[in-house]
Design a protein around this motif. Structure first.
Motif, PDB file in Angstrom:
ATOM      1  N   LYS A   1       0.920  -1.173  -0.038  1.00 15.43           N
ATOM      2  CA  LYS A   1       0.076  -0.052  -0.209  1.00 15.43           C
ATOM      3  C   LYS A   1       0.880   1.302   0.079  1.00 15.43           C
ATOM      4  O   LYS A   1       1.807   1.322   0.759  1.00 15.43           O
ATOM      5  CB  LYS A   1      -0.875   0.179   1.177  1.00 15.43           C
ATOM      6  N   VAL A   2       0.594   2.456  -0.692  1.00 21.94           N
ATOM      7  CA  VAL A   2       1.158   3.625  -0.754  1.00 21.94           C
ATOM      8  C   VAL A   2       0.094   4.709  -0.426  1.00 21.94           C
ATOM      9  O   VAL A   2      -1.166   4.563  -0.303  1.00 21.94           O
ATOM     10  CB  VAL A   2       1.823   3.914  -1.986  1.00 21.94           C
ATOM     11  N   GLY A   3       0.602   5.732  -0.054  1.00 19.06           N
ATOM     12  CA  GLY A   3      -0.240   6.715   0.152  1.00 19.06           C
ATOM     13  C   GLY A   3      -1.256   6.614   1.567  1.00 19.06           C
ATOM     14  O   GLY A   3      -0.606   5.904   2.386  1.00 19.06           O
ATOM     15  N   GLY A   4      -2.094   7.298   1.853  1.00 15.99           N
ATOM     16  CA  GLY A   4      -2.833   7.184   2.815  1.00 15.99           C
ATOM     17  C   GLY A   4      -3.901   5.781   3.208  1.00 15.99           C
ATOM     18  O   GLY A   4      -3.787   5.110   2.427  1.00 15.99           O
TER      19      GLY A   4
ATOM     20  N   GLY B   1     -10.508   9.607  10.546  1.00 22.79           N
ATOM     21  CA  GLY B   1     -11.426   9.086  11.656  1.00 22.79           C
ATOM     22  C   GLY B   1     -10.765   8.670  13.097  1.00 22.79           C
ATOM     23  O   GLY B   1     -11.520   8.295  13.895  1.00 22.79           O
ATOM     24  N   GLY B   2      -9.538   8.633  13.195  1.00 23.75           N
ATOM     25  CA  GLY B   2      -8.778   8.166  14.526  1.00 23.75           C
ATOM     26  C   GLY B   2      -7.054   8.342  14.287  1.00 23.75           C
ATOM     27  O   GLY B   2      -6.837   8.836  13.280  1.00 23.75           O
ATOM     28  N   ARG B   3      -6.694   8.123  15.571  1.00 24.03           N
ATOM     29  CA  ARG B   3      -5.258   8.435  15.589  1.00 24.03           C
ATOM     30  C   ARG B   3      -4.574   7.296  14.663  1.00 24.03           C
ATOM     31  O   ARG B   3      -3.485   7.772  13.948  1.00 24.03           O
ATOM     32  CB  ARG B   3      -4.853   8.024  16.781  1.00 24.03           C
TER      33      ARG B   3
ATOM     34  N   VAL C   1      -6.747   1.612  11.000  1.00 24.22           N
ATOM     35  CA  VAL C   1      -7.731   0.743  11.623  1.00 24.22           C
ATOM     36  C   VAL C   1      -9.144   1.290  11.079  1.00 24.22           C
ATOM     37  O   VAL C   1      -9.345   2.409  11.053  1.00 24.22           O
ATOM     38  CB  VAL C   1      -7.677   0.940  13.253  1.00 24.22           C
ATOM     39  N   ALA C   2      -9.787   0.431  10.593  1.00 26.00           N
ATOM     40  CA  ALA C   2     -11.009   0.499  10.045  1.00 26.00           C
ATOM     41  C   ALA C   2     -12.285   0.671  11.289  1.00 26.00           C
ATOM     42  O   ALA C   2     -13.105  -0.067  10.991  1.00 26.00           O
ATOM     43  CB  ALA C   2     -11.602  -0.077   9.067  1.00 26.00           C
ATOM     44  N   GLY C   3     -12.201   1.158  12.229  1.00 26.91           N
ATOM     45  CA  GLY C   3     -13.017   0.843  13.381  1.00 26.91           C
ATOM     46  C   GLY C   3     -13.816   2.256  13.407  1.00 26.91           C
ATOM     47  O   GLY C   3     -14.725   2.702  12.338  1.00 26.91           O
TER      48      GLY C   3
END
Lengths: 786, 166
Positions: free
Chosen positions: A378-381, A463-465, A469-471
């Motif tokens: 994976k690259v990018g965000g 969405g988080g720190r 993590v897709a939480g």
């Protein structure tokens, strides 16, 4: 079933006759039984044939429906924005190279092939790929880009002619998979590299072009090889059989199933051309696993393993794909690189011995590495939080099965660079804050959103720190009190009554106690615990004085303030308690962005959008999410408020931000802090981008940070790394700027020491001269302003 | 005519940049007062045309290119694509009042009157000294009001346009 003939009763017969008779009888019986046997056999055969035919018809139907019906559920593909290139574009070399990496472009000595680029200091030559944009297909081209320190300086085409505008293809940022998580990038027969087809046939099915779906010789050969080896070393399945096998979702290995597969292969071959079968095979074959996502077909496998389109693969990479056909998990190049290389080299050996490639080609290919993309692939965000927003919007407008199977192409507003910077700023800054302020480790959480001011396009969502993590998506779902972020709505409500209030109207910053609807009294206080007496309106906002704000809000009426909030796009119902004036209003970060977008855009609200277009797989526009605006509040008061919010940054509670930006960037913003330092907010904007950051804890305990010491720092880190247009707000026609003597609040002249320019709604500016401005130069200056 | 607007604005921009010496605000002075919507009628002011604007639409070459494309698409009857091209231009110059006006005109052509009015209001708020453009926005608003039966509102909007020197 043969019937015995019964003797006639009470009739005597000679023995001969009897015998003859009985013999005749027997013969007759035998004949009868024979014929009945034949008819029985025929019947059986007929039934069998009928059954067989019915079964074949059933298989044929299955083959047909599998092949022609919805052969492939293609998930909707989600793209980020296409990077626009034009002279003067605020794109740095670094950013451009990140974009190239994201798109899987390879650096080369000369950019000959599509998907390659070369660099000579500030000069970048890029050979773009063909891409189906929302407004049609654009073929690949060579672009000669010159960068300066400030951004892109010029674009030339292949022949050295100046270009006004070009764009890179849109980077894919995600897909929407069906529940069984099959994924594909469809390829057509004509897209299949010749070498891939040759290698497939040589290795998997030598007689593909001549057999009828099944190759008995190959089966016998395989059986013999397996028998002599004592284990399964060779398969005899044709490509057609392998394709049929993939039509089933299970991998059961029974004789019945094998027979079925063979029959279906025959049917398939009879019904369809070799090219059609090959194309289907190329899209269906299972080639790997990415977590829960199944990688099907060479098109996706190429992106998955090499991050580039199939057409751009070289010999060793194509050979690796062919090697994977035999066992994607066993030969997984990530987990078993040696095994994979051995198998790939075997493929190359076969190609060499069969004369497909030369010895030199083979040697070069064997000598090269596997060439798979590195870094966790994976690259990018990470785009979970943004995709979540996109998905919610899509699910409002589309059925789930259309999203997962129709191959829709969704063009979004995501800016991968901004996203990456936002993620980095959030995670790095929170760690630094915890260390620097001796806060418990790993407890702080955060959310951030960046959007375009005028069009309300969402550029980045954190969405988080930990963005991987897709939480819990705090950017959309953390509904927290907004504290002083609400104050601009109070001051705007006042400034919308220009006959009553302007930026210099004196307000009382004195203690106040208000009886609440329940009977309890509410006694707010300032953050520093002091009261500041009479202060001009603009200063009360700049320094975020609570007492002055509450007094102002109570004078205006809570209903009026709530109405302003609604006009600015806050849809959540607001309880009309006096404490709402200090931010006892709970909103999610994205709702706050909407609220501040309307302010930043001079009073014009544009509903936030994450999607621009949805296209069908064939490239037809299914839906556009157009740019819309609505005047939420008059432009004059909005301008005055913006001016005031710039003061917040220049000399108020957000002074810390000054170290991140140049003065001409004219950043405006507001800090927000809630009781016991539970929530730390910062909402701010430049001329072109509006962003909101929230920092706090999921357990709602004190985060130990004010808006200024927490969220503001993240905001500064984040926005300092994306390009911001300078210039602040545009002065609307209803506004005049007047030099005012701060002591008297009257028109100032040059002699006035404490003089400053303030904006006023036209007709409400002071008209009388201050004592210090009478006569002389002051008169002259006044003449200028009139 | 559009070219005329572009040239006029360009000339004004150059003039202004020259005058202001490139530093922030210079002086105030808008032409008319009264909020949008024109409810209370216009107030004629003695001031000269305003000269203080911060971000000027520059009509950079990519924007010109996209405008050309948009007009071509409009000419071919493909207003959907024409809208998309103007929106693309707006991403490059989000405060170009002429682009907002173009978008409003296209929406009107598509029969989306209320959307067109909002876009015209946005264009007007960014138009600064460009009276011709502001008048065009008022004319668009007048047309939509007329179509929706608001004759008095339409008359007021026409009046605003006339005041701007049309």
């Amino acid at each position: 079933m043969v019937k015995k003939s019964t003797p006639a009763k009470g009739r005597k017969k000679s023995p001969v006759k009897k015998r003859r008779k009985s013999r005749g009888k027997k013969r007759a019986a035998r004949t009868a039984s024979k014929s009945s046997f034949i008819s029985m056999l025929l019947g059986l055969l007929f039934l069998f044939a009928l059954g067989g035919a019915v079964y074949m018809a059933y298989l044929d139907q299955t083959v047909k429906s599998k092949f022609e019906g919805k052969r492939w559920a293609v998930p909707a593909r989600i793209y980020g924005r296409a990077l626009e290139l034009y002279p003067g574009a605020p794109i740095t070399q670094k950013q451009f190279q990140a974009e190239l990496q994201q798109l899987g472009y390879r650096k080369a000595a000369t950019a000959k092939q599509p998907g390659t680029w070369s660099q000579d200091r500030g000069r970048h030559v890029v050979h773009t790929r063909e891409f189906d944009f929302w407004d049609g297909r654009k073929s690949g081209t060579v672009l000669d880009l010159r960068f300066s320190r400030n951004g892109l300086k010029s674009i030339l085409d292949r022949k050295g002619r100046k270009q006004a505008l070009a764009r890179m293809e849109a980077p894919q940022i995600g897909s929407i998979y069906p529940t069984h998580k099959e994924d594909r990038v469809l390829v057509q027969r004509s897209d299949l590299p010749k070498m891939l087809v040759l290698a497939l046939m040589e290795v998997e099915d030598r007689t593909f072009n001549t057999h009828h779906g099944v190759d008995p010789k190959a089966i016998l050969r395989a059986m013999w090889a397996n028998l002599t080896a004592g284990r399964v070393v060779q398969g005899g399945s044709t490509l057609t059989q392998q394709l049929v096998k993939n039509f089933y979702l299970t991998s059961e290995r029974t004789l019945w199933r094998k027979g079925n597969e063979a029959l279906m292969a025959l049917l398939l071959d009879a019904r369809y051309s070799k090219d059609e079968i090959l194309e289907a095979y190329a899209n269906e074959i299972y080639l790997g696993q990415d977590g829960s996502r199944a990688i099907h077909g060479f098109g996706l496998a190429s992106h998955f393993y090499f991050r580039r389109p199939l057409q751009e693969l070289d010999l060793p990479r194509l050979a690796l794909l062919v090697a994977l056909v035999r066992g994607p998990s066993y030969y997984d190049p990530y987990r078993h690189p040696k095994r994979a290389k051995k198998r790939r080299d075997l493929v190359l050996d076969i190609l060499h011995t069969r004369g497909v490639i030369s010895k030199k080609q083979r040697q070069a290919a064997v000598g090269s590495g596997l060439g798979i993309s590195k870094k966790g692939r994976k690259v990018g965000g990470s785009y979970h939080a943004f995709l979540d927003l996109v998905r919610r919007q899509l699910q409002r407008d589309y059925r789930q099965e259309d999203l997962t199977s129709e191959g829709l192409r969704v063009f979004t507003t995501l800016d991968p660079w901004a996203q990456k910077q936002a993620e980095l700023a959030m995670s790095q800054r929170l760690t630094r804050l915890e260390k620097g302020r001796k806060l418990p480790r790993g407890k702080l959480e955060g959310a951030a959103i960046i959007a375009g001011v005028e069009a309300g396009e969402v550029l980045a969502v954190v969405g988080g720190r930990d963005p991987s993590v897709a939480g819990f998506n705090r950017a959309l779902d953390a509904i927290r009190p907004i504290g002083s972020l609400v104050k601009p709505a109070v001051y705007l409500t006042a400034l919308m009554q220009p006959r009553r209030y302007n930026l210099l109207t004196p307000l009382e910053d004195e203690s106040i106690s208000i009886k609440q609807p329940g009977g309890k009294r509410w006694t707010p206080s300032n953050y520093d615990g002091k009261s500041h007496g009479e202060v001009p309106l603009h200063e009360a906002l700049t320094k975020s004085y609570n007492l002055a704000t509450v007094r102002l809000g109570m004078d205006l009426g809570l209903g009026k303030v709530a109405k302003t909030l609604r006009a600015l796009g806050v849809e959540r119902p607001v309880d009309l308690f006096p404490s709402m004036l200090l931010g006892a209003v709970s909103l999610s970060p994205i709702e706050v962005v909407q609220f501040y977008q309307a302010i930043a855009a001079g009073g014009f609200r544009s509903p936030l959008r994450a999607i621009r277009e949805v296209l069908t797989a064939d490239g037809d526009t299914l839906q556009r999410y157009p740019l819309t605006v609505k005047q939420a509040v008059p432009a004059g008061p909005a301008y005055l408020l913006n001016w005031n919010l710039q003061q917040v940054v220049q000399q108020g509670t957000a002074r810390r931000l000054a170290k991140y930006f140049r003065p001409e960037q004219k950043i405006a913003g507001k800090t927000g802090t809630t009781n016991d330092l539970r929530d730390s907010w910062f909402a701010g904007f430049s001329a072109d981008k509006v962003a909101v950051v929230w920092v706090g804890r999921d357990d709602n305990k004190s985060a130990g940070l004010t808006g200024s010491s927490g969220a503001l720092e993240v905001w500064g880190d984040m926005m300092g790394r994306v390009s911001l247009a300078p210039g602040g707000q545009m002065q609307p026609e209803q506004v005049v700027r007047v030099l005012v003597d701060k002591n008297s609040g009257l028109r100032a002249g040059k002699k006035c020491r404490a003089a400053e320019i303030y904006p006023f709604i036209m007709g409400t500016e002071p008209t009388r001269n201050a004592p210090c401005a009478s006569g002389g130069v002051g008169q002259f200056l006044r003449g200028l302003f009139e | 005519m559009n070219r005329l607007i572009i040239i006029t604005t360009l000339a004004l921009t150059i003039l202004l940049v020259g005058c202001s010496g490139g530093s922030g605000y210079r002086d105030p002075a808008p032409v008319t007062s009264g909020q949008d919507g024109g409810g209370s009628g216009a107030v004629v002011s003695a001031y000269q045309a305003p000269r203080s604007l911060e971000i000027k639409p520059t009509y950079s070459s990519p924007v010109e290119e996209l405008l050309r494309l948009s007009k071509q698409q409009q000419g071919e009857g493909n207003t959907v694509a024409a809208v998309a091209s103007v929106e693309r231009a707006l991403r490059i110059e989000p405060r170009n009042a002429y682009l907002w006006n173009r978008l409003a005109r296209l929406r009107l052509e598509q029969g989306q009157g209320s959307r067109a009015v909002e876009l015209a209001a946005k264009s007007r708020s960014l138009a600064g000294a460009d009276n011709q453009l502001k008048a065009d926005n008022w004319r668009l608003i007048a047309k939509v009001r007329q179509q929706s039966g608001d004759t008095a509102g339409a008359r007021r909007a026409v009046h605003e346009a006339v005041l701007l020197g049309e």
